[in-house]
Write a protein that holds these residues in place. Sequence first.
Motif, PDB file in Angstrom:
ATOM      1  N   ALA A 166      -4.102  -7.513   0.264  1.00  0.00           N
ATOM      2  CA  ALA A 166      -2.786  -6.961  -0.036  1.00  0.00           C
ATOM      3  C   ALA A 166      -1.891  -8.036  -0.623  1.00  0.00           C
ATOM      4  CB  ALA A 166      -2.151  -6.407   1.236  1.00  0.00           C
ATOM      5  N   VAL A 167      -1.228  -7.694  -1.718  1.00  0.00           N
ATOM      6  CA  VAL A 167      -0.263  -8.591  -2.342  1.00  0.00           C
ATOM      7  C   VAL A 167       0.984  -7.768  -2.645  1.00  0.00           C
ATOM      8  CG1 VAL A 167       0.228 -10.047  -4.352  1.00  0.00           C
ATOM      9  CG2 VAL A 167      -2.057 -10.059  -3.341  1.00  0.00           C
ATOM     10  N   ARG A 168       2.108  -8.264  -2.187  1.00  0.00           N
ATOM     11  CA  ARG A 168       3.372  -7.567  -2.463  1.00  0.00           C
ATOM     12  C   ARG A 168       3.592  -7.487  -3.972  1.00  0.00           C
ATOM     13  NH1 ARG A 168       7.688  -7.647   1.834  1.00  0.00           N
ATOM     14  NH2 ARG A 168       6.643  -8.343   3.719  1.00  0.00           N
ATOM     15  N   TRP A 199      -2.928   4.890  -2.470  1.00  0.00           N
ATOM     16  CA  TRP A 199      -3.005   4.758  -1.019  1.00  0.00           C
ATOM     17  C   TRP A 199      -1.920   5.552  -0.295  1.00  0.00           C
ATOM     18  CZ3 TRP A 199      -7.605   3.275  -0.695  1.00  0.00           C
ATOM     19  CH2 TRP A 199      -8.136   2.327  -1.554  1.00  0.00           C
ATOM     20  N   ARG A 200      -0.686   5.417  -0.737  1.00  0.00           N
ATOM     21  CA  ARG A 200       0.448   6.112  -0.119  1.00  0.00           C
ATOM     22  C   ARG A 200       0.522   5.884   1.393  1.00  0.00           C
ATOM     23  NH1 ARG A 200      -0.969   9.722  -4.353  1.00  0.00           N
ATOM     24  NH2 ARG A 200       0.823  10.219  -5.649  1.00  0.00           N
ATOM     25  N   GLU A 201       0.309   4.644   1.785  1.00  0.00           N
ATOM     26  CA  GLU A 201       0.358   4.288   3.200  1.00  0.00           C
ATOM     27  C   GLU A 201       1.817   4.218   3.655  1.00  0.00           C
ATOM     28  OE1 GLU A 201      -2.525   3.550   5.169  1.00  0.00           O
ATOM     29  OE2 GLU A 201      -3.646   4.309   3.454  1.00  0.00           O
ATOM     30  N   ASP A 202       2.062   4.543   4.918  1.00  0.00           N
ATOM     31  CA  ASP A 202       3.422   4.532   5.439  1.00  0.00           C
ATOM     32  C   ASP A 202       3.506   3.612   6.652  1.00  0.00           C
ATOM     33  OD1 ASP A 202       2.137   5.947   7.464  1.00  0.00           O
ATOM     34  OD2 ASP A 202       3.075   7.858   6.964  1.00  0.00           O
ATOM     35  N   GLU A 203       4.654   3.625   7.310  1.00  0.00           N
ATOM     36  CA  GLU A 203       4.874   2.764   8.483  1.00  0.00           C
ATOM     37  C   GLU A 203       3.841   3.022   9.579  1.00  0.00           C
ATOM     38  OE1 GLU A 203       6.925   0.240   9.046  1.00  0.00           O
ATOM     39  OE2 GLU A 203       8.065   0.365   7.200  1.00  0.00           O
ATOM     40  N   ALA A 204       3.483   4.284   9.784  1.00  0.00           N
ATOM     41  CA  ALA A 204       2.503   4.609  10.829  1.00  0.00           C
ATOM     42  C   ALA A 204       1.138   3.980  10.517  1.00  0.00           C
ATOM     43  CB  ALA A 204       2.368   6.127  10.993  1.00  0.00           C
ATOM     44  N   ARG A 205       0.724   4.040   9.252  1.00  0.00           N
ATOM     45  CA  ARG A 205      -0.568   3.443   8.877  1.00  0.00           C
ATOM     46  C   ARG A 205      -0.507   1.918   8.969  1.00  0.00           C
ATOM     47  NH1 ARG A 205      -4.478   7.065   6.750  1.00  0.00           N
ATOM     48  NH2 ARG A 205      -5.706   5.173   6.851  1.00  0.00           N
ATOM     49  N   PHE A 251       0.780  -1.232   0.000  1.00  0.00           N
ATOM     50  CA  PHE A 251       0.000   0.000   0.000  1.00  0.00           C
ATOM     51  C   PHE A 251       0.816   1.290   0.000  1.00  0.00           C
ATOM     52  CE2 PHE A 251      -3.117  -2.993   1.991  1.00  0.00           C
ATOM     53  CZ  PHE A 251      -4.027  -2.977   0.944  1.00  0.00           C
ATOM     54  N   SER A 252       2.116   1.223  -0.225  1.00  0.00           N
ATOM     55  CA  SER A 252       2.913   2.454  -0.215  1.00  0.00           C
ATOM     56  C   SER A 252       2.778   3.248  -1.517  1.00  0.00           C
ATOM     57  CB  SER A 252       4.384   2.138   0.066  1.00  0.00           C
ATOM     58  OG  SER A 252       4.905   1.287  -0.935  1.00  0.00           O
ATOM     59  N   ALA A 253       2.369   2.593  -2.592  1.00  0.00           N
ATOM     60  CA  ALA A 253       2.216   3.269  -3.886  1.00  0.00           C
ATOM     61  C   ALA A 253       0.875   4.010  -3.959  1.00  0.00           C
ATOM     62  CB  ALA A 253       2.320   2.241  -5.005  1.00  0.00           C
ATOM     63  N   PRO A 254       0.738   4.960  -4.904  1.00  0.00           N
ATOM     64  CA  PRO A 254      -0.551   5.638  -5.097  1.00  0.00           C
ATOM     65  C   PRO A 254      -1.625   4.628  -5.476  1.00  0.00           C
ATOM     66  CG  PRO A 254       1.203   6.793  -6.251  1.00  0.00           C
ATOM     67  CD  PRO A 254       1.789   5.492  -5.754  1.00  0.00           C
TER      68      PRO A 254
END
Length: 190
Positions: free
Chosen positions: A112-114, A33-39, A28-31
């Motif tokens: 979620a799939v890497r 979503w742009r999720e980060d470690e905190a999320r 989920f780090s890509a657009p």
Amino acid sequence: MSTGVRVHRDAGVLTHAESLRAAYVDAFSAPPWREDEARAAEFVSRLSADVRRPGFTAAIAVRDGEVVGFATAWTTPALFPTDRCCPQVAAGLGGDRTADWLCGAREVDGLAVRPTAHGTGLADRLLDAVTADAPDGRAWLLTSVRNGRAMAFHRRRGWTQATHPSPGVKGIVVLLGPHHPARSLAPLPL
């Protein structure tokens, strides 16, 4: 390099918390979503509570000892929630359809799939694992219309868009599963 999928229906899934957190960030780090470690940490924290939800089901995919994907789901309560994106869902569907279509149904909360496992059919297997026993085929999920890959994936699998995006909230829409009895009643996408 086979990938095994294991289903969990209780807190046993929490033994994989750190691996799930890492997979969450990777997926989920890509657009958009742009999720980060905190999320990702929030996800793991929520998971500790989610395992106690009625109908909780998680599927974890492991390849060569590494978690490469997961899905989580549970039964949507009879009193529709008011946290997270639920207010937009209820506004988009209206009270009666929210109660009739979603309450008591299998709610897919996460898939979620890497990126290293994209295109392998793993997302299909994970989604099937958490929706196989959906009550009367009633499964639903939220995704963003801004995520063209996810929208195309779900459409190919027979999921039907039931709402239009609410302004200002990442383009979130409700999708009804391929066996959901209300699919034919859902509005068509724009």
